[in-house]
Design an enzyme around this catalytic site. Structure first.
Site, mmCIF file in Angstrom:
data_model
loop_
_atom_site.group_PDB
_atom_site.id
_atom_site.type_symbol
_atom_site.label_atom_id
_atom_site.label_comp_id
_atom_site.label_asym_id
_atom_site.label_seq_id
_atom_site.Cartn_x
_atom_site.Cartn_y
_atom_site.Cartn_z
ATOM 1 N N CYS A 42 7.972 -5.217 15.117
ATOM 2 C CA CYS A 42 8.028 -4.527 16.253
ATOM 3 C C CYS A 42 6.388 -5.167 16.521
ATOM 4 O O CYS A 42 5.706 -5.204 16.390
ATOM 5 C CB CYS A 42 7.885 -3.121 15.959
ATOM 6 S SG CYS A 42 10.098 -2.303 15.165
ATOM 7 N N SER A 77 13.068 6.559 6.860
ATOM 8 C CA SER A 77 12.891 5.861 8.292
ATOM 9 C C SER A 77 13.205 5.352 8.330
ATOM 10 O O SER A 77 13.175 3.862 7.591
ATOM 11 C CB SER A 77 10.731 5.934 8.099
ATOM 12 O OG SER A 77 10.930 5.937 9.039
ATOM 13 N N HIS A 128 10.959 5.412 19.723
ATOM 14 C CA HIS A 128 9.835 5.055 20.475
ATOM 15 C C HIS A 128 10.158 4.380 22.240
ATOM 16 O O HIS A 128 9.051 3.778 22.977
ATOM 17 C CB HIS A 128 9.410 3.831 19.930
ATOM 18 C CG HIS A 128 8.990 3.835 18.153
ATOM 19 N ND1 HIS A 128 8.449 4.782 17.773
ATOM 20 C CD2 HIS A 128 8.913 2.761 17.566
ATOM 21 C CE1 HIS A 128 8.373 4.728 16.783
ATOM 22 N NE2 HIS A 128 8.111 3.232 16.662
ATOM 23 N N CYS A 162 3.654 8.309 0.745
ATOM 24 C CA CYS A 162 4.329 7.499 1.993
ATOM 25 C C CYS A 162 4.430 6.103 1.067
ATOM 26 O O CYS A 162 3.258 5.472 0.889
ATOM 27 C CB CYS A 162 4.062 7.710 3.677
ATOM 28 S SG CYS A 162 3.871 5.928 4.197
ATOM 29 N N GLU A 197 1.170 -1.181 0.190
ATOM 30 C CA GLU A 197 0.028 -0.402 0.067
ATOM 31 C C GLU A 197 0.657 1.176 0.016
ATOM 32 O O GLU A 197 1.989 0.878 0.008
ATOM 33 C CB GLU A 197 -0.679 0.047 1.569
ATOM 34 C CG GLU A 197 -0.087 -0.129 2.441
ATOM 35 C CD GLU A 197 -1.131 -0.347 3.582
ATOM 36 O OE1 GLU A 197 -1.384 -1.462 3.723
ATOM 37 O OE2 GLU A 197 -0.470 0.444 4.887
ATOM 38 N N CYS A 203 7.856 -6.627 6.915
ATOM 39 C CA CYS A 203 8.304 -6.709 7.542
ATOM 40 C C CYS A 203 9.242 -7.428 8.685
ATOM 41 O O CYS A 203 8.249 -8.150 9.395
ATOM 42 C CB CYS A 203 7.975 -5.024 8.512
ATOM 43 S SG CYS A 203 9.447 -4.389 8.697
ATOM 44 N N GLY A 229 7.309 -2.755 5.544
ATOM 45 C CA GLY A 229 9.022 -2.814 5.104
ATOM 46 C C GLY A 229 9.924 -1.304 6.173
ATOM 47 O O GLY A 229 9.413 -0.506 6.174
ATOM 48 N N GLU A 230 10.474 -2.606 5.788
ATOM 49 C CA GLU A 230 11.880 -1.229 6.655
ATOM 50 C C GLU A 230 12.999 -1.049 5.519
ATOM 51 O O GLU A 230 13.817 -1.766 4.988
ATOM 52 C CB GLU A 230 13.008 -2.302 7.636
ATOM 53 C CG GLU A 230 14.099 -2.217 8.858
ATOM 54 C CD GLU A 230 14.153 -0.410 8.969
ATOM 55 O OE1 GLU A 230 13.747 0.013 9.190
ATOM 56 O OE2 GLU A 230 15.482 -0.029 8.013
ATOM 57 N N CYS A 272 2.993 -3.267 15.414
ATOM 58 C CA CYS A 272 3.279 -2.699 13.937
ATOM 59 C C CYS A 272 2.285 -4.150 12.845
ATOM 60 O O CYS A 272 2.925 -4.714 13.388
ATOM 61 C CB CYS A 272 4.544 -2.501 13.509
ATOM 62 S SG CYS A 272 4.346 -2.083 11.922
ATOM 63 N N ASN A 330 -2.414 4.438 16.147
ATOM 64 C CA ASN A 330 -3.133 3.982 15.706
ATOM 65 C C ASN A 330 -3.489 2.604 15.682
ATOM 66 O O ASN A 330 -2.819 1.722 15.842
ATOM 67 C CB ASN A 330 -3.125 4.246 13.551
ATOM 68 C CG ASN A 330 -3.029 4.841 13.469
ATOM 69 O OD1 ASN A 330 -4.804 5.593 14.301
ATOM 70 N ND2 ASN A 330 -2.919 5.109 12.322
ATOM 71 N N CYS A 342 0.872 2.067 8.605
ATOM 72 C CA CYS A 342 1.440 0.966 8.491
ATOM 73 C C CYS A 342 1.461 -0.520 8.739
ATOM 74 O O CYS A 342 0.855 -1.147 8.944
ATOM 75 C CB CYS A 342 2.617 0.570 9.784
ATOM 76 S SG CYS A 342 4.340 0.220 9.123
HETATM 77 N N1 SAH Z 1 10.529 0.084 9.143
HETATM 78 C C1 SAH Z 1 10.490 1.866 9.258
HETATM 79 C C2 SAH Z 1 9.731 2.426 8.405
HETATM 80 C C3 SAH Z 1 8.144 1.808 7.732
HETATM 81 S S1 SAH Z 1 7.034 2.195 9.339
HETATM 82 C C4 SAH Z 1 10.330 2.107 10.828
HETATM 83 O O1 SAH Z 1 9.960 1.338 11.748
HETATM 84 O O2 SAH Z 1 10.900 4.112 10.538
HETATM 85 C C5 SAH Z 1 6.610 3.741 9.654
HETATM 86 C C6 SAH Z 1 6.607 4.370 10.207
HETATM 87 O O3 SAH Z 1 5.297 3.937 11.204
HETATM 88 C C7 SAH Z 1 7.585 3.888 12.464
HETATM 89 O O4 SAH Z 1 7.639 5.079 12.998
HETATM 90 C C8 SAH Z 1 6.343 2.966 12.920
HETATM 91 O O5 SAH Z 1 6.655 2.538 14.489
HETATM 92 C C9 SAH Z 1 5.339 4.065 12.630
HETATM 93 N N2 SAH Z 1 3.617 3.119 13.178
HETATM 94 C C10 SAH Z 1 3.360 1.847 13.011
HETATM 95 N N3 SAH Z 1 2.288 1.261 13.516
HETATM 96 C C11 SAH Z 1 1.688 2.588 13.715
HETATM 97 C C12 SAH Z 1 0.588 1.944 14.435
HETATM 98 N N4 SAH Z 1 -0.207 1.115 14.375
HETATM 99 N N5 SAH Z 1 0.686 3.813 14.794
HETATM 100 C C13 SAH Z 1 0.698 4.742 14.295
HETATM 101 N N6 SAH Z 1 2.204 4.196 13.913
HETATM 102 C C14 SAH Z 1 2.774 3.589 13.419
HETATM 103 FE FE1 SF4 Z 2 8.964 -2.336 13.077
HETATM 104 FE FE2 SF4 Z 2 8.613 -0.274 11.300
HETATM 105 FE FE3 SF4 Z 2 8.802 -2.915 10.483
HETATM 106 FE FE4 SF4 Z 2 6.704 -1.707 11.801
HETATM 107 S S1 SF4 Z 2 7.540 -1.614 9.572
HETATM 108 S S2 SF4 Z 2 7.428 -4.166 12.286
HETATM 109 S S3 SF4 Z 2 7.806 -0.647 12.322
HETATM 110 S S4 SF4 Z 2 10.352 -1.734 11.421
#
Ligand code: SAH
Ligand code: SF4
Length: 358
Positions: free
Chosen positions: A131, A206, A231, A120, A107, A127, A174-175, A134, A305, A348
């Site tokens: 985390c 990011s 975080h 975005c 997406e 991923c 994704g990362e 997520c 979220n 995400c």
């Molecule tokens: N993987 C990378 C980039 C994608 S995640 C990273 O982690 O930075 C992008 C952002 O969305 C990250 O800061 C992540 O922590 C945040 N994110 C993930 N799930 C979320 C949620 N449910 N509500 C708000 N932000 C969220």
């Molecule tokens: Fe963590 Fe970013 Fe991967 Fe979500 S997309 S699991 S926030 S590294």
């Protein structure tokens, strides 16, 4: 020996014919390609002009390129784009679900700001960073996105919305630093003056904090913004919500970020998701202030979220404001991210995960 060599070459050519999408190629790649087939290097610029300025969608449209070269291009490349299969519109935020050639879904989220349109983009299918809060992590990495699968997120959305995207954030599924080579090519194409021409200062990567990649990224000398998903103010809390924290400590992470700041002269943003009872206390705010003191850092507090699969809760507004005040008082640059897109599941991986349930 000869037959092995022949077979290898043969397979390589067959694979290339089937798989090599022209949107995977940086201008430099195309210039090298043209030289390798005995053509002038500047054809790379001509092809970029057709793809990214004139937005041609077939080789036949490249009318200033000779017929025999077009034939060769058709042998060596395809020019396909994925399909958009679902769109959700909210106020100033639009979410697009893409169907990739192997049926995987990703997406992209478009946000209309006063300063322009920001997209975005996703960088992987799922991923592996895992985390705890997520959706993308819950879905695990299935594969990296190819360069064209990132480039065409921009092209397709500009086309269907009839807009120009001025800012790009690599913050979708994704990362990015787990798909390093492809995201660097992607950045090269979108930043290229002959390509999509998005200024480096309008591009943000990011990362959850893959330290060796941050170090490598510093050496690229691109004026791209870096956002670190921090975080937590200490390793104890961070390791409860982010597995990567067990591999790289916050100290190692911040040392790499400081080096990046020295080399790039760019700003670094620390994203901080506000999770009720986990990382949102006043003590956490104080500890975070001490941690970031003296750095050219911006903290972005993100209202969480909530998702139906994951138990974390969003912090209350008042808790977020108290946290904000502590940082402000300690002279840390801080903003609270506007709650963008919760009505379209914009965090995400959420749209993809909902789609898979339907
Ligand atoms: N993987 C990378 C980039 C994608 S995640 C990273 O982690 O930075 C992008 C952002 O969305 C990250 O800061 C992540 O922590 C945040 N994110 C993930 N799930 C979320 C949620 N449910 N509500 C708000 N932000 C969220
Ligand atoms: Fe963590 Fe970013 Fe991967 Fe979500 S997309 S699991 S926030 S590294």
């Amino acid at each position: 020996m000869t037959s092995v060599f022949f077979c290898h070459n043969f397979c390589y050519n067959v694979l290339r014919r089937v798989d090599m999408n022209i949107y995977n190629m940086t201008r430099e790649d195309l210039e090298k390609y043209f030289e390798s087939i005995g053509e002038k290097k500047f054809k790379g610029i001509q092809v970029f002009d057709w793809l990214y300025k004139k937005r041609a969608s077939s080789f036949e449209e490249f009318t200033n390129i000779k017929k025999d070269v077009i034939t060769k291009l058709k042998e060596d490349f395809v020019i396909n784009k994925p399909r958009i299969i679902k769109v959700q519109h909210g106020k100033d935020v639009h979410k697009y679900l893409f169907d990739l050639k192997d049926g995987e879904k990703i997406e992209a989220v478009l946000m209309n700001h006063d300063y322009g349109n920001s997209l975005c983009v996703s960088t992987q299918v799922g991923c592996n960073m895992g985390c705890a809060f997520c959706e993308s992590g819950r879905l695990k990495k299935r594969r990296n996105l190819e360069v064209y699968e990132m480039v065409t997120q921009i092209l397709l959305i500009e086309e269907i919305q009839n807009i120009r995207i001025s800012h790009v954030v690599l913050m979708g599924i994704g990362e990015p630093f787990d798909n390093y080579e492809n995201i660097m090519k992607f950045i090269s194409i979108i930043n290229d003056d002959y390509g999509i021409m998005i200024g480096a200062r309008h591009i943000t990567v990011s990362t959850s904090g893959i330290v060796p990649k941050i170090i490598e990224f510093s050496k690229e000398k691109r004026q791209v913004n870096l956002a670190i998903s921090l975080h937590a103010p200490n390793d104890e809390i961070r390791s409860k919500i982010m597995k990567i924290s067990k591999v790289y400590s916050i100290k190692e992470l911040l040392d790499a970020v400081k080096d990046y700041l020295k080399v790039s002269n760019r700003k670094v943003t620390f994203d901080y998701i506000m999770l009720k009872g986990i990382n949102d206390s006043k003590e956490c705010a104080l500890e975070l202030s001490k941690l970031l003191k003296g750095m050219n850092a911006y903290v972005n507090l993100i209202p969480y979220n909530e998702t139906s699969h994951i138990e974390f809760e969003a912090s209350d507004k008042i808790t977020i404001m108290n946290f904000y005040d502590v940082l402000k008082k300690n002279k840390i640059n801080v903003t609270v991210r506007r709650e963008f897109g919760s009505e379209v599941d914009a965090a995400c991986g959420q749209l993809r995960s909902k789609y898979e349930e339907e």
